[in-house]
Write a protein that holds these residues in place. Structure first.
Motif, PDB file in Angstrom:
ATOM      1  N   ALA A  33       0.866  -1.180   0.000  1.00  8.20           N
ATOM      2  CA  ALA A  33       0.000   0.000   0.000  1.00  8.20           C
ATOM      3  C   ALA A  33       0.901   1.227   0.000  1.00  8.20           C
ATOM      4  CB  ALA A  33      -0.893   0.006   1.233  1.00  8.20           C
ATOM      5  N   VAL A  34       0.699   2.114  -0.987  1.00  3.43           N
ATOM      6  CA  VAL A  34       1.551   3.293  -1.146  1.00  3.43           C
ATOM      7  C   VAL A  34       0.685   4.550  -1.049  1.00  3.43           C
ATOM      8  CG1 VAL A  34       3.156   4.486  -2.689  1.00  3.43           C
ATOM      9  CG2 VAL A  34       3.118   1.987  -2.626  1.00  3.43           C
ATOM     10  N   ASP A  35       0.997   5.410  -0.077  1.00  2.00           N
ATOM     11  CA  ASP A  35       0.260   6.666   0.081  1.00  2.00           C
ATOM     12  C   ASP A  35       0.464   7.560  -1.131  1.00  2.00           C
ATOM     13  OD1 ASP A  35      -0.736   6.048   2.597  1.00  2.00           O
ATOM     14  OD2 ASP A  35       0.969   6.939   3.640  1.00  2.00           O
ATOM     15  N   GLY A  36      -0.595   8.254  -1.545  1.00  2.00           N
ATOM     16  CA  GLY A  36      -0.518   9.225  -2.628  1.00  2.00           C
ATOM     17  C   GLY A  36      -0.451   8.630  -4.017  1.00  2.00           C
ATOM     18  N   MET A  37      -0.735   7.342  -4.150  1.00  2.00           N
ATOM     19  CA  MET A  37      -0.634   6.702  -5.455  1.00  2.00           C
ATOM     20  C   MET A  37      -1.987   6.263  -6.003  1.00  2.00           C
ATOM     21  SD  MET A  37       1.708   3.497  -6.512  1.00  2.00           S
ATOM     22  CE  MET A  37       0.490   2.452  -7.233  1.00  2.00           C
ATOM     23  N   GLY A  38      -3.067   6.535  -5.266  1.00  2.00           N
ATOM     24  CA  GLY A  38      -4.393   6.127  -5.700  1.00  2.00           C
ATOM     25  C   GLY A  38      -4.932   7.048  -6.781  1.00  2.00           C
ATOM     26  N   ARG A  39      -6.211   6.926  -7.057  1.00  2.00           N
ATOM     27  CA  ARG A  39      -6.844   7.750  -8.100  1.00  2.00           C
ATOM     28  C   ARG A  39      -6.749   9.230  -7.779  1.00  2.00           C
ATOM     29  NH1 ARG A  39     -10.825   4.750 -11.570  1.00  2.00           N
ATOM     30  NH2 ARG A  39     -10.377   2.604 -11.089  1.00  2.00           N
ATOM     31  N   GLY A  40      -6.898   9.579  -6.504  1.00  2.00           N
ATOM     32  CA  GLY A  40      -6.707  10.952  -6.061  1.00  2.00           C
ATOM     33  C   GLY A  40      -5.351  11.072  -5.401  1.00  2.00           C
ATOM     34  N   ARG A  41      -4.805  12.268  -5.364  1.00  2.00           N
ATOM     35  CA  ARG A  41      -3.453  12.451  -4.827  1.00  2.00           C
ATOM     36  C   ARG A  41      -3.325  12.013  -3.370  1.00  2.00           C
ATOM     37  NH1 ARG A  41       0.587  17.507  -5.565  1.00  2.00           N
ATOM     38  NH2 ARG A  41       2.346  16.384  -4.711  1.00  2.00           N
ATOM     39  N   ASP A  42      -4.411  12.107  -2.600  1.00  2.00           N
ATOM     40  CA  ASP A  42      -4.367  11.742  -1.183  1.00  2.00           C
ATOM     41  C   ASP A  42      -4.804  10.309  -0.918  1.00  2.00           C
ATOM     42  OD1 ASP A  42      -3.501  14.307  -0.579  1.00  2.00           O
ATOM     43  OD2 ASP A  42      -5.537  15.056  -0.334  1.00  2.00           O
ATOM     44  N   GLU A  43      -5.069   9.547  -1.955  1.00  2.00           N
ATOM     45  CA  GLU A  43      -5.548   8.178  -1.782  1.00  2.00           C
ATOM     46  C   GLU A  43      -4.395   7.175  -1.838  1.00  2.00           C
ATOM     47  OE1 GLU A  43      -8.804   7.132  -4.310  1.00  2.00           O
ATOM     48  OE2 GLU A  43      -9.694   9.116  -4.125  1.00  2.00           O
ATOM     49  N   VAL A  44      -4.643   6.022  -1.234  1.00  2.00           N
ATOM     50  CA  VAL A  44      -3.664   4.937  -1.229  1.00  2.00           C
ATOM     51  C   VAL A  44      -3.805   4.122  -2.505  1.00  2.00           C
ATOM     52  CG1 VAL A  44      -2.964   2.819  -0.041  1.00  2.00           C
ATOM     53  CG2 VAL A  44      -3.668   4.810   1.283  1.00  2.00           C
ATOM     54  N   GLY A  45      -2.673   3.727  -3.092  1.00  2.00           N
ATOM     55  CA  GLY A  45      -2.648   2.832  -4.239  1.00  2.00           C
ATOM     56  C   GLY A  45      -1.996   1.525  -3.826  1.00  2.00           C
ATOM     57  N   TYR A  46      -2.211   0.481  -4.607  1.00  2.00           N
ATOM     58  CA  TYR A  46      -1.706  -0.848  -4.255  1.00  2.00           C
ATOM     59  C   TYR A  46      -0.858  -1.414  -5.386  1.00  2.00           C
ATOM     60  CZ  TYR A  46      -5.145  -0.266  -0.649  1.00  2.00           C
ATOM     61  OH  TYR A  46      -5.857   0.231   0.406  1.00  2.00           O
ATOM     62  N   ILE A  47       0.250  -2.061  -5.001  1.00  2.00           N
ATOM     63  CA  ILE A  47       1.200  -2.611  -5.965  1.00  2.00           C
ATOM     64  C   ILE A  47       1.510  -4.049  -5.583  1.00  2.00           C
ATOM     65  CG2 ILE A  47       3.520  -2.412  -6.929  1.00  2.00           C
ATOM     66  CD1 ILE A  47       3.446   0.518  -6.081  1.00  2.00           C
ATOM     67  N   ASN A  48       1.499  -4.941  -6.576  1.00  2.00           N
ATOM     68  CA  ASN A  48       1.965  -6.310  -6.376  1.00  2.00           C
ATOM     69  C   ASN A  48       3.464  -6.338  -6.639  1.00  2.00           C
ATOM     70  OD1 ASN A  48      -0.625  -7.407  -5.860  1.00  2.00           O
ATOM     71  ND2 ASN A  48      -1.049  -7.360  -8.041  1.00  2.00           N
ATOM     72  N   VAL A  49       4.194  -7.044  -5.772  1.00  2.00           N
ATOM     73  CA  VAL A  49       5.651  -7.112  -5.860  1.00  2.00           C
ATOM     74  C   VAL A  49       6.080  -8.569  -5.842  1.00  2.00           C
ATOM     75  CG1 VAL A  49       7.825  -6.467  -4.737  1.00  2.00           C
ATOM     76  CG2 VAL A  49       5.865  -4.910  -4.632  1.00  2.00           C
ATOM     77  N   SER A  50       7.078  -8.907  -6.673  1.00  2.00           N
ATOM     78  CA  SER A  50       7.662 -10.251  -6.676  1.00  2.00           C
ATOM     79  C   SER A  50       9.149 -10.149  -6.378  1.00  2.00           C
ATOM     80  CB  SER A  50       7.487 -10.919  -8.042  1.00  2.00           C
ATOM     81  OG  SER A  50       6.116 -11.081  -8.346  1.00  2.00           O
ATOM     82  N   ALA A  51       9.599 -10.936  -5.395  1.00  2.00           N
ATOM     83  CA  ALA A  51      11.021 -11.019  -5.062  1.00  2.00           C
ATOM     84  C   ALA A  51      11.438 -12.482  -5.241  1.00  2.00           C
ATOM     85  CB  ALA A  51      11.270 -10.554  -3.635  1.00  2.00           C
ATOM     86  N   PHE A  52      12.487 -12.713  -6.008  1.00  2.00           N
ATOM     87  CA  PHE A  52      12.907 -14.065  -6.368  1.00  2.00           C
ATOM     88  C   PHE A  52      14.103 -14.548  -5.561  1.00  2.00           C
ATOM     89  CE2 PHE A  52      10.423 -12.681  -9.898  1.00  2.00           C
ATOM     90  CZ  PHE A  52       9.838 -13.829 -10.402  1.00  2.00           C
ATOM     91  N   GLY A  53      14.266 -15.871  -5.529  1.00  2.00           N
ATOM     92  CA  GLY A  53      15.452 -16.501  -4.953  1.00  2.00           C
ATOM     93  C   GLY A  53      15.568 -16.329  -3.451  1.00  2.00           C
ATOM     94  N   ASN A  54      16.825 -16.213  -2.985  1.00  2.00           N
ATOM     95  CA  ASN A  54      17.086 -16.096  -1.548  1.00  2.00           C
ATOM     96  C   ASN A  54      16.410 -14.872  -0.948  1.00  2.00           C
ATOM     97  OD1 ASN A  54      18.654 -18.393  -1.613  1.00  2.00           O
ATOM     98  ND2 ASN A  54      20.559 -17.269  -1.913  1.00  2.00           N
TER      99      ASN A  54
END
Length: 121
Positions: A33-54
């Motif tokens: 969850a990232v502040d300021g990344m949603g549809r409005g500047r003050d809204e929360v946006g969401y990002i899927n992240v993949s980390a591989f290996g160790n």
């Protein structure tokens, strides 16, 4: 030359999910969850992240919902079809994750013994 680089800081919305690919490589799936990344500047946006290996294995072992993390990686486009035959798409980040702080509300969350860096494959 094209450059595909992004850096985000946010909190994990759920515990990491670790799985193993048919090649034997581990991949840890995180949702941020990232502040300021949603549809409005003050809204929360969401990002899927993949980390591989160790790095992915370390994330699954040490991180949990609410952890503040920094992600440095590349944006990747994905497409798939649902069981109902509908086409879907989204973007996700593949990269490294750094542990920044334990959850705000959970003082009992385990602290990592070291601050390992999670590296993408």
């Amino acid at each position: 030359m094209n450059i595909n680089k992004c850096i985000f800081t946010g909190r994990l919305t759920k515990d990491p999910e670790l799985r193993t690919l048919p090649s034997g490589t581990s991949v840890c799936e995180l949702r941020l969850a990232v502040d300021g990344m949603g549809r409005g500047r003050d809204e929360v946006g969401y990002i899927n992240v993949s980390a591989f290996g160790n790095g992915g294995e370390a994330a699954a072992k040490h991180l949990g919902k609410g952890w503040l993390v920094a992600v440095d990686g590349r944006l990747e486009f994905g497409e798939w079809e649902t069981q109902a035959g509908e086409k879907r798409h989204d973007y996700s980040v593949v990269g490294t994750v750094e542990f920044l702080a334990a959850p705000r509300s959970d003082s009992d969350a385990p602290e990592p013994t070291e601050a390992p860096e999670l590296v993408a494959a």
